[in-house]
Design a protein around this motif. Structure first.
Motif, PDB file in Angstrom:
ATOM      1  N   THR A   1      -8.084  46.058   8.253  1.00 46.87           N
ATOM      2  CA  THR A   1      -8.244  44.616   8.034  1.00 46.87           C
ATOM      3  C   THR A   1      -9.345  44.348   7.024  1.00 46.87           C
ATOM      4  N   VAL A   2     -10.452  45.073   7.129  1.00 50.65           N
ATOM      5  CA  VAL A   2     -11.542  44.894   6.174  1.00 50.65           C
ATOM      6  C   VAL A   2     -11.098  45.294   4.768  1.00 50.65           C
ATOM      7  N   ALA A   3     -10.356  46.392   4.662  1.00 53.43           N
ATOM      8  CA  ALA A   3      -9.863  46.800   3.342  1.00 53.43           C
ATOM      9  C   ALA A   3      -9.028  45.689   2.716  1.00 53.43           C
ATOM     10  N   ALA A   4      -8.194  45.028   3.525  1.00 58.75           N
ATOM     11  CA  ALA A   4      -7.370  43.930   3.016  1.00 58.75           C
ATOM     12  C   ALA A   4      -8.243  42.756   2.566  1.00 58.75           C
ATOM     13  N   VAL A   5      -9.276  42.431   3.350  1.00 62.94           N
ATOM     14  CA  VAL A   5     -10.180  41.343   2.970  1.00 62.94           C
ATOM     15  C   VAL A   5     -10.893  41.690   1.664  1.00 62.94           C
TER      16      VAL A   5
ATOM     17  N   THR B   1       0.072  45.232   5.699  1.00 59.87           N
ATOM     18  CA  THR B   1       1.136  46.224   5.531  1.00 59.87           C
ATOM     19  C   THR B   1       1.418  46.463   4.053  1.00 59.87           C
ATOM     20  N   ARG B   2       1.571  45.385   3.313  1.00 61.67           N
ATOM     21  CA  ARG B   2       1.959  45.506   1.902  1.00 61.67           C
ATOM     22  C   ARG B   2       0.827  46.050   1.036  1.00 61.67           C
ATOM     23  N   ASP B   3      -0.391  45.533   1.231  1.00 62.06           N
ATOM     24  CA  ASP B   3      -1.456  45.814   0.278  1.00 62.06           C
ATOM     25  C   ASP B   3      -2.374  46.955   0.699  1.00 62.06           C
ATOM     26  N   VAL B   4      -2.263  47.403   1.939  1.00 58.74           N
ATOM     27  CA  VAL B   4      -3.109  48.499   2.405  1.00 58.74           C
ATOM     28  C   VAL B   4      -2.263  49.665   2.900  1.00 58.74           C
ATOM     29  N   ILE B   5      -1.430  49.433   3.921  1.00 59.31           N
ATOM     30  CA  ILE B   5      -0.669  50.527   4.535  1.00 59.31           C
ATOM     31  C   ILE B   5       0.318  51.130   3.547  1.00 59.31           C
ATOM     32  N   GLU B   6       1.156  50.296   2.917  1.00 63.07           N
ATOM     33  CA  GLU B   6       2.152  50.823   1.980  1.00 63.07           C
ATOM     34  C   GLU B   6       1.491  51.349   0.713  1.00 63.07           C
TER      35      GLU B   6
END
Length: 373
Positions: free
Chosen positions: A67-71, A197-202
């Motif tokens: 979550t932090v990576a996405a932020v 999901t789109r911007d970190v996991i994938e």
């Protein structure tokens, strides 16, 4: 001095944790190009089905790093400012002077002063040192409850504050991370789960990692046994559970291999840029949910041993499942991820504190072997 992986030593340490009382555990340890994977014990105590190192697992608060990576990706694109008040983005969720005083950074590093919502969503659960007065019944009552994040956030925001905004030590609170999920939704126009999901996991190429939308774990996985400090005897399986009660704070499903891949990329500056990574590694003292003061950054915390260097990562627990992932700060090449399928195995002492258990020492020994050899 480099300590290469020793499969025999790692296997023995895993077996010691199982013999100490852990039904099953599995792990992956990396050292550069060397990769060891292992498992010990059972995924199902009724059938004896063994655990395997490739199983998918609920990894709890390790979700916070994602979550932090996405932020921070949104910070890098100019959509979020770490030091702006949350009222700029979510004025209705944290209203008034409080919203003006709490910054995005304070949410991430748990210095917002916002209380934990869990005792309100799960009325029978109380924080340490009141464990003796708690009970596990609400775990069953809410197995299929679908919570809305704003409902949970309101519980945390309206509860008595646990500190002043920006004050230290901070207090670990999942309320902070549900707010970060709403912040992501506000600035991206999609749900936090879809954006992460789109911007970190994938983006990291993680094929077995997801933020679930239902109560089930797809694919091969273990049962997840909750003992609730001996009050659930024998421990009960909670592998089927609606994870809306934690969402972007702790709902992630992953594998030990995916977690090592992600944290290796993160510490190499391949998920967020080096400047953002440096922000993640700026720590403040925070009181954990177990009542211990730890150093906490932005979705990362360090483990340090004198003369052995520093490892960065995160741990996590949910009902019945737990995991810990760590990577060496110096080069990121030595990594460890361990997953276990029993939680809150300690009994309680006369004053309500968790008593030491052989599993604690066996896990600590496994971590030492995995990180340092």
């Amino acid at each position: 001095m480099r300590n290469p992986l020793d499969p025999a030593e790692l296997n023995a340490a895993m077996e010691n944790v199982h013999r100490a009382g852990m039904p099953g555990l599995f792990a992956e340890v990396r050292d550069g190009d060397q990769i060891w994977r292992g498992a010990a014990g059972v995924a199902d105590v009724a059938t004896g089905r063994p655990v395997t190192a490739g199983m998918r697992h609920r990894v709890g608060s390790i979700t916070k790093t994602f979550t932090v990576a996405a932020v921070l990706r949104q910070v890098e694109s100019g959509q979020i400012d770490l030091d702006e008040p949350i009222s700029r983005y979510l004025p209705r969720l944290v209203p008034g002077e409080r919203g003006d005083a709490i910054t995005v950074r304070m949410l991430i590093n748990h210095t917002s002063g916002l209380a934990e919502y869990l005792p309100h969503a799960y009325p029978s659960l109380k924080a340490f040192p009141d464990l003796a007065d708690t009970g596990p019944q609400s775990l069953d009552d809410n197995r299929f409850t679908r919570f809305h994040p704003t409902e949970l956030i309101e519980m945390g925001v309206t509860a008595p504050a646990v500190g002043a905004p920006g004050g230290t030590p901070g207090a670990y609170s999942n309320t902070n991370y549900l707010l970060l999920g709403q912040l992501l939704e506000q600035v991206t126009g999609t749900t936090a789960e879809r954006y992460i999901t789109r911007d970190v996991i994938e983006r990291a190429g993680l094929r077995d990692t997801e933020l679930p939308v239902g109560p089930y774990v797809d694919g091969p996985h273990s049962q997840m046994y909750e003992a609730w400090f001996g009050m659930i005897d024998p421990p009960r399986d909670y592998s089927v559970y609606d994870m809306s009660w934690v969402g972007p704070a702790a709902s992630l499903i992953s594998t030990v291999a995916d977690l090592n891949r992600f944290f290796g990329m993160l510490l190499a500056g391949e998920i967020v840029n080096p400047s953002s990574l440096a922000q993640m590694q700026r720590t403040v003292p925070v009181v954990s949910q177990e009542g211990k003061t730890i150093d906490y950054g932005l979705g990362l915390h360090p483990m340090e041993t004198p003369g052995r260097g520093t490892f960065w990562g995160h741990g996590g627990t949910v009902w019945g499942a737990g995991a810990l992932t760590m990577a060496r700060a110096a080069d990121g090449k030595r990594q460890m991820t361990v997953a276990v399928n029993l939680q809150r195995w300690n009994g309680l002492g006369s004053s309500g504190e968790p008593r030491p258990h052989p599993i604690d020492d066996a896990l600590a020994a496994l971590y030492r072997v995995a990180m340092y050899g």
